[in-house]
Design a protein around this motif. Structure first.
Motif: not given
Length: 684
Positions: A522-523, A545-546, A553, A543, A525, A509-510, A581, A507
């Motif tokens: 990976s993300t 995130a791994n 997250r 959302q 959403d 977004d990281i 979060s 992602g």
């Protein structure tokens, strides 16, 4: 634009017959007591007073006693021409001793009548909508050629030619002829030419000049307009509106509507009938509100009109178009389907249906529908605009965005920048596009520079209410990032519910700080949105995130926004957002609170500084203020403030810029960041 013209020929003939019989019964029997000279004198007095029914009655009475009197026969021809029966008048004139001046005048009258019929009479289904107008132009050209030495006939025929040209959708030629006139000739234009000329000027995007002509023409007398004519106040409303003078446009149409009686009494009918011009004025008053962005007010007026006139195709058509503008394409389709059943030939209905399908991504029938309309109405301005809009939408699309950041933040460092560009192919097989995408992000961290560049190809599919994409983006930059495989969809479930989801194996977004230390992830959403209309909306997003370091997250956000102020060219929305979060790891190299959350109130202002024929200039203000809390730290205030502008020099091309400032506490230390965003869009 509205169609205007004189009283229908059939109606005039009926009125003529009724008036003649009434005058015959009321007129004195002059032929029995007076000679042709006295009858002629009486006829001339009545014609001069405009009382042609009595003049014709006396003339017919005298001709019974003196059937071969040339002067009486000439007066009969003149009276018939006055009454609009120019075809019959010319037939009678041909039997008289040669009178070139009279025949020239009657030839011009016949040509002028054809021009007015072309502008007024409805077109039969399947017939060429321009045939009558083109024939009228050819007839007028023949009159001009035949009587080229008669300046009066040529000048009058030239004016009638303007009416015929505009009736045939030839506004370019109409305006060219107007531009060729001297100022004195323009000032001397008669009233019946001013309105078609104003329509032509509006077609050529010259509303100020159109308004001046319509102001000269003056308003119509309430209750006196023939059914075949539109209230000239409607054209004046459009002229003011397209010139950016909303207040004058509203005053013009509201005053005209209030002056028109709701009911009319017709001779020979005991019960009153509805006044079509009042309904037409009320409809256009609602449309003006819609054009000015007052969609809710316009919708209320249109819905009330449909309740009062459920079998009116025009009211249902505009209600459907309003519903589409409010974000309800499925409801609009249903309303427009009813309107088409009521009037299958209505161009606006057919275009509205195509627009609703475009909004839904149901493209298969758009091109065939437009081709049919273009074949039937190649000169229609609405059809031409729809064609240009569709060609832009199905053609190449290019978008670029650049963000520059400056501040002192954990994830962005002292300076950062982000670039995104996409180039999409034209629509393929009504559903598919291939596209190239490039992304670049860079941050100046205390430890050193971190950057990432993704570039690759993707494919996007679109069906009714659904969009989906799949793209592969090989990655280069700081750290060991794998190729990003990304996919997502947007599903418009109904006119009020929508669901979108995006997933990436690497992602974007990281944070760059994580990538600096070789961490990727990976993300996912996913967001569900409920939207009542342009006035109220809410969303719920989740959302995930791994990260490759084992951190997981999870986050969620909830937001609601509502429009609190709607004015022409000005809109203000207020809202509220909640965010929370959770991370499974602590003490990571990147900002990673175990738990945090924020609550903010938001405001968004959209002010149209200028708008004219596809060109627009907006200023935008966004403000968000609230509180941020992080586990293990005290809560603090958070704020986002941004000001920007968008500029569209013409349809299909747009530019934007935005200055932003953000402040928020992280790990007990306040961080700020200022940004400059630049955008470019080309396509639709």
């Amino acid at each position: 634009m509205p169609i205007r013209g004189p009283i229908p020929v059939g109606s005039r003939r009926v009125a003529l017959a009724v008036a003649v019989w009434a005058a015959l019964l009321a007129a004195p029997a002059m032929a029995d007591t007076a000679g042709p000279g006295e009858a002629a004198a009486a006829i001339d007095r009545l014609r001069q007073a405009g009382d042609w029914p009595r003049a014709l009655a006396i003339c017919e009475d005298a001709l019974r006693e003196h059937p071969h009197d040339v002067e009486l026969l000439r007066r009969q021809v003149a009276i018939l021409a006055d009454a609009g029966a120019v075809g019959r008048a010319r037939e009678l004139a041909q039997a008289l001793p040669a009178d070139p001046a009279l025949l020239a005048r009657l030839d011009a009258d016949v040509a002028a009548q054809r021009a007015r019929r072309a502008a007024r009479d409805p077109v039969a289904p399947g017939a060429d909508p321009y045939a009558a107008a083109d024939a009228a132009v050819r007839g007028i050209d023949a009159v001009i050629a035949r009587y080229a030495d008669d300046r009066a006939i040529v000048r009058r025929a030239g004016l009638d030619r303007l009416v015929a040209l505009q009736a045939g959708g030839r506004s370019t030629e109409t305006v060219a002829a107007y531009d060729a006139m001297t100022p004195a000739q323009r000032e001397a234009l008669p009233g019946y030419v001013l309105r078609p000329l104003a329509d032509a000027l509006l077609d050529r995007e010259r509303p100020e000049e159109a308004a001046r002509l319509l102001e000269r023409a003056g308003p119509a007398d309430p209750g006196s307009l023939p059914e075949a004519e539109s209230d000239p106040a409607i054209a004046l409303m459009y002229a003011y509106s397209e010139a950016g003078q909303y207040a004058r446009a509203r005053q013009a149409i509201d005053t005209a509507a209030a002056a028109q009686p709701v009911w009319l009494r017709k001779p020979g009918q005991s019960a009153p009938v509805a006044n079509p011009h009042r309904s037409e004025d009320d409809l256009n008053a609602a449309l003006l509100r819609s054009y000015a962005g007052l969609l809710a007010e316009a919708n209320a007026r249109l819905a009330a009109g449909v309740r009062e006139a459920p079998a009116s195709a025009s009211w249902r058509r505009e209600l459907g178009n309003n519903e589409r503008s409010r974000g309800w394409p499925r409801r609009a389709e249903a309303e427009l389907a009813i309107a088409q059943g009521l009037d299958p030939q209505d161009i606006g209905v057919r275009l509205g249906q195509l627009e609703a399908r475009r909004d839904l991504g149901d493209f298969a029938s758009v091109e065939p529908g437009l081709e049919t309309l273009q074949a039937q109405y190649p000169r229609n301005a609405q059809v031409q605009r729809a064609r240009r809009a569709w060609d832009r939408q199905r053609g190449w699309q290019f978008d670029a965005a650049q963000t520059f950041g400056h501040g002192s933040t954990i994830d962005y460092g002292d300076r950062d920048q982000d670039t995104l560009a996409t180039l999409a192919s034209p629509l393929l097989a009504d559903h598919w596009r291939l596209y190239a995408v490039a992304r670049h992000a860079q941050a100046s961290l205390p430890e050193g520079d971190a950057h990432r560049t993704d570039a690759g190809l993707g494919v996007r599919g679109q069906w009714r209410g659904v969009q989906a994409y799949l793209q592969a983006l090989p990655t280069r930059g700081t750290g060991d990032d794998p190729t990003a495989i990304e996919a997502g969809f947007d599903w418009t479930i109904s006119d009020h519910w929508a669901w979108s989801t995006d997933a990436s194996s690497a992602g974007a977004d990281i944070p760059l700080r994580a990538r600096y230390y070789g961490i990727h992830g990976s993300t996912l959403d996913s967001t569900v949105q409920w939207r009542a209309s342009e006035l109220l909306a809410a969303r719920l997003g989740v959302q995930a995130a791994n990260f490759s370091d084992g951190n997981r997250r999870r986050a969620a956000d909830l937001g609601v926004s509502g429009r609190v102020l709607t004015r022409p060219r000005l809109q203000l929305d207020l809202g509220a957002d909640l965010y929370a979060s959770h991370n499974t790891l602590a003490d990571t190299a990147y900002f990673n609170p175990e738990r945090d959350g924020a609550a903010t109130v938001t405001a968004h202002l959209d002010h149209v500084l200028a708008a004219r024929y596809g060109r627009s200039w907006h200023q935008l203000v966004d403000v968000a203020v609230g509180s941020y809390a992080q586990q293990g730290q005290s809560a603090g205030w958070v704020a986002d403030v941004a000001y920007g502008q968008t500029w569209q020099p013409h349809e299909g091309l747009g530019f934007g810029w935005r200055l932003g400032w953000h402040s928020q506490p992280y790990d007990g230390r306040r961080e700020t960041r200022a940004t400059l965003e630049l955008t470019l869009h080309w396509g639709e």
